[in-house]
Write a protein that holds these residues in place. Structure first.
Motif, mmCIF file in Angstrom:
data_model
loop_
_atom_site.group_PDB
_atom_site.id
_atom_site.type_symbol
_atom_site.label_atom_id
_atom_site.label_comp_id
_atom_site.label_asym_id
_atom_site.label_seq_id
_atom_site.Cartn_x
_atom_site.Cartn_y
_atom_site.Cartn_z
ATOM 1 N N ARG A 54 36.371 79.530 14.050
ATOM 2 C CA ARG A 54 35.391 79.510 15.144
ATOM 3 C C ARG A 54 36.063 79.144 16.458
ATOM 4 O O ARG A 54 36.948 78.286 16.501
ATOM 5 C CB ARG A 54 34.302 78.480 14.807
ATOM 6 C CG ARG A 54 33.343 78.141 15.931
ATOM 7 C CD ARG A 54 32.177 77.303 15.451
ATOM 8 N NE ARG A 54 32.579 76.020 14.900
ATOM 9 C CZ ARG A 54 32.791 74.913 15.636
ATOM 10 N NH1 ARG A 54 32.656 74.948 16.940
ATOM 11 N NH2 ARG A 54 33.161 73.784 15.062
ATOM 12 N N VAL A 77 41.619 72.527 5.175
ATOM 13 C CA VAL A 77 41.042 72.881 6.483
ATOM 14 C C VAL A 77 41.464 71.837 7.529
ATOM 15 O O VAL A 77 41.848 72.193 8.650
ATOM 16 C CB VAL A 77 39.497 73.006 6.380
ATOM 17 C CG1 VAL A 77 38.842 72.959 7.754
ATOM 18 C CG2 VAL A 77 39.122 74.303 5.664
ATOM 19 N N ALA A 78 41.410 70.563 7.149
ATOM 20 C CA ALA A 78 41.832 69.502 8.079
ATOM 21 C C ALA A 78 43.304 69.706 8.458
ATOM 22 O O ALA A 78 43.674 69.598 9.630
ATOM 23 C CB ALA A 78 41.632 68.128 7.441
ATOM 24 N N ARG A 79 44.132 70.036 7.475
ATOM 25 C CA ARG A 79 45.567 70.229 7.758
ATOM 26 C C ARG A 79 45.798 71.446 8.651
ATOM 27 O O ARG A 79 46.640 71.418 9.536
ATOM 28 C CB ARG A 79 46.345 70.371 6.442
ATOM 29 C CG ARG A 79 46.530 69.024 5.781
ATOM 30 C CD ARG A 79 47.305 69.121 4.506
ATOM 31 N NE ARG A 79 47.631 67.774 4.016
ATOM 32 C CZ ARG A 79 47.885 67.485 2.754
ATOM 33 N NH1 ARG A 79 47.870 68.433 1.840
ATOM 34 N NH2 ARG A 79 48.170 66.268 2.393
ATOM 35 N N LEU A 117 46.322 73.669 15.136
ATOM 36 C CA LEU A 117 45.796 74.666 16.067
ATOM 37 C C LEU A 117 45.669 74.112 17.481
ATOM 38 O O LEU A 117 45.303 72.957 17.669
ATOM 39 C CB LEU A 117 44.424 75.163 15.595
ATOM 40 C CG LEU A 117 44.347 75.742 14.177
ATOM 41 C CD1 LEU A 117 42.939 76.253 13.897
ATOM 42 C CD2 LEU A 117 45.367 76.848 13.966
ATOM 43 N N ILE A 118 45.957 74.973 18.463
ATOM 44 C CA ILE A 118 45.782 74.595 19.861
ATOM 45 C C ILE A 118 44.328 74.821 20.255
ATOM 46 O O ILE A 118 43.693 73.982 20.884
ATOM 47 C CB ILE A 118 46.686 75.461 20.788
ATOM 48 C CG1 ILE A 118 48.156 75.308 20.412
ATOM 49 C CG2 ILE A 118 46.444 75.138 22.264
ATOM 50 C CD1 ILE A 118 48.785 73.982 20.749
ATOM 51 N N ASN A 119 43.804 75.977 19.904
ATOM 52 C CA ASN A 119 42.428 76.322 20.292
ATOM 53 C C ASN A 119 41.724 76.950 19.099
ATOM 54 O O ASN A 119 42.310 77.727 18.360
ATOM 55 C CB ASN A 119 42.445 77.287 21.483
ATOM 56 C CG ASN A 119 41.121 77.300 22.233
ATOM 57 O OD1 ASN A 119 40.134 76.693 21.800
ATOM 58 N ND2 ASN A 119 41.096 77.994 23.347
ATOM 59 N N GLY A 120 40.436 76.625 18.949
ATOM 60 C CA GLY A 120 39.663 77.120 17.811
ATOM 61 C C GLY A 120 39.870 76.224 16.607
ATOM 62 O O GLY A 120 40.756 75.348 16.621
ATOM 63 N N ASN A 121 39.058 76.432 15.608
ATOM 64 C CA ASN A 121 39.181 75.605 14.393
ATOM 65 C C ASN A 121 38.580 76.334 13.196
ATOM 66 O O ASN A 121 37.763 77.242 13.355
ATOM 67 C CB ASN A 121 38.459 74.268 14.575
ATOM 68 C CG ASN A 121 36.949 74.434 14.612
ATOM 69 O OD1 ASN A 121 36.411 74.920 15.610
ATOM 70 N ND2 ASN A 121 36.269 74.071 13.550
ATOM 71 N N PHE A 122 39.012 75.895 12.022
ATOM 72 C CA PHE A 122 38.399 76.399 10.796
ATOM 73 C C PHE A 122 37.239 75.483 10.419
ATOM 74 O O PHE A 122 37.379 74.254 10.449
ATOM 75 C CB PHE A 122 39.420 76.450 9.648
ATOM 76 C CG PHE A 122 40.415 77.567 9.794
ATOM 77 C CD1 PHE A 122 40.053 78.873 9.477
ATOM 78 C CD2 PHE A 122 41.694 77.326 10.271
ATOM 79 C CE1 PHE A 122 40.961 79.912 9.630
ATOM 80 C CE2 PHE A 122 42.609 78.363 10.428
ATOM 81 C CZ PHE A 122 42.239 79.664 10.104
ATOM 82 N N ASP A 123 36.111 76.093 10.095
ATOM 83 C CA ASP A 123 34.966 75.363 9.568
ATOM 84 C C ASP A 123 34.928 75.626 8.076
ATOM 85 O O ASP A 123 35.241 76.735 7.625
ATOM 86 C CB ASP A 123 33.648 75.904 10.164
ATOM 87 C CG ASP A 123 33.448 75.487 11.609
ATOM 88 O OD1 ASP A 123 34.017 74.465 12.024
ATOM 89 O OD2 ASP A 123 32.707 76.196 12.320
ATOM 90 N N ASN A 131 43.607 72.730 10.822
ATOM 91 C CA ASN A 131 43.076 72.446 12.159
ATOM 92 C C ASN A 131 44.019 71.577 12.987
ATOM 93 O O ASN A 131 44.086 71.730 14.214
ATOM 94 C CB ASN A 131 41.700 71.771 12.063
ATOM 95 C CG ASN A 131 40.612 72.764 11.699
ATOM 96 O OD1 ASN A 131 40.778 73.979 11.843
ATOM 97 N ND2 ASN A 131 39.486 72.262 11.209
ATOM 98 N N GLU A 132 44.728 70.685 12.322
ATOM 99 C CA GLU A 132 45.686 69.817 13.018
ATOM 100 C C GLU A 132 46.764 70.623 13.745
ATOM 101 O O GLU A 132 47.358 70.148 14.699
ATOM 102 C CB GLU A 132 46.377 68.905 11.999
ATOM 103 C CG GLU A 132 45.582 67.662 11.655
ATOM 104 C CD GLU A 132 45.725 66.583 12.725
ATOM 105 O OE1 GLU A 132 44.687 66.203 13.285
ATOM 106 O OE2 GLU A 132 46.856 66.177 12.996
#
Lengths: 155, 157
Positions: A107, A83-85, A90-96, A87-88
């Protein structure tokens, strides 16, 4: 701001959100009491569930997409790293990652405080979520099943 | 990207600077990049934030890099801590570079076709500062401790 005024603004935001889906001709479920909308979209490999919610108190439009995979206890640390990898990148939004449940969700949110947010923003949120979830859905699914390693996930 | 996009981005940037001026914030303007840099003192730490308007993507962003690096033997522990924390946030998220041990808070807002008020930009700034202030010492504690996964989850609760 009074609760009534907050709710009035939130209802207008919700109308605008629904109008965006109507204009797209999308089939979706409305929950007018909760000011939420949900729909299922076919992804390239797995289906994508999208839920929007308008929060009157926090003046926030939130989007959540829960991925159809569950990580067993022994794979949860690997998922936290994956998930950390993700999210790194992504421009907008993120995985929780809901660690204790082993679930992953995408999200995104937009505040409408003191602003007039256009339908284009909701459309942008929807499309960004679809593209992002579609890109990672199968990867997370395969990681959860042990079909790929954390190193494979990175590629 | 056309002139209209640049004009709108400049208008959002002007609104951002007006908001900061009205709130008497001390900040540095980076006009070429449509960005500002500011430091905020919260509790016992200084939070550095960068807000930027991206004309091409029609996004306003706020980023705050946490002032420590996670040592290698605690990187998995922090991946767990960041996951547990992000799942609790309503807006924005902590990005964690597992390879170099850096953590940053990130929040974005699209302004395409919209009229963005100072209230929204102030909300982004306040939300970012309070989230960073709430969690950066917790992440630091996890990074220098020997806490295991269950303890990390309890600690963050």
């Amino acid at each position: 701001m009074s609760d009534e005024k907050e709710l009035k603004i939130a209802r207008n935001v919700y109308k605008s959100l629904c109008a965006m889906f109507d204009e797209k001709g999308a089939e979706y479920q409305k929950d007018e009491e909760e000011l939420s909308v949900s729909l299922m979209v076919g992804g390239s490999e797995l289906p994508i569930h999208i839920m929007f919610n308008v929060n009157a108190k926090n003046e926030l439009v939130g989007l959540l997409s829960i991925l159809p995979c569950v990580f067993e206890q022994d794979k949860r640390e690997a998922c936290a790293i994956a998930v950390a990898r993700a999210n790194e990148c992504l421009i907008n939004g993120n995985f929780d990652f809901y660690y204790t449940q082993g679930m992953v969700a995408f999200r995104m949110a937009t505040s409408f405080a003191d602003s007039i947010i256009s339908k284009e923003v909701y459309e942008y949120m929807f499309e960004t979520a679809l593209i992002t979830v579609d890109k990672y859905n199968a990867k997370f699914h395969k990681l959860s099943k042990g079909m790929i390693s954390l190193e494979d996930f990175k590629d | 990207m056309d002139d209209k996009d640049i004009k709108q981005a400049k208008a959002v940037y002007a609104t951002l600077c007006e908001m900061l001026d009205e709130c008497n914030w001390s900040y540095r303007k980076k006009e070429e990049a449509l960005a500002i840099e500011a430091e905020v003192s919260a509790d016992d730490l200084d939070i550095k934030v960068v807000m930027q308007v991206d004309a091409e993507r029609q996004l306003v962003s706020i980023m705050s890099l946490l002032p420590f690096t996670v040592r290698e033997n605690r990187r998995t522990a922090i991946a767990v801590a960041v996951s547990v924390t992000n799942a609790r946030l309503a807006n924005g998220s902590f990005d964690y570079d597992y390879e170099n041990g850096k953590i940053a808070f990130r929040m974005m807002s699209s302004y395409r076709g919209s009229l963005i008020g100072k209230g929204l930009l102030k909300y982004m700034l306040m939300c970012a500062c309070s989230t960073v202030a709430n969690y950066d010492d917790k992440f630091f504690m996890v990074s220098v401790s020997e806490m295991q996964t269950a303890e990390i989850i309890n600690y963050l609760n």
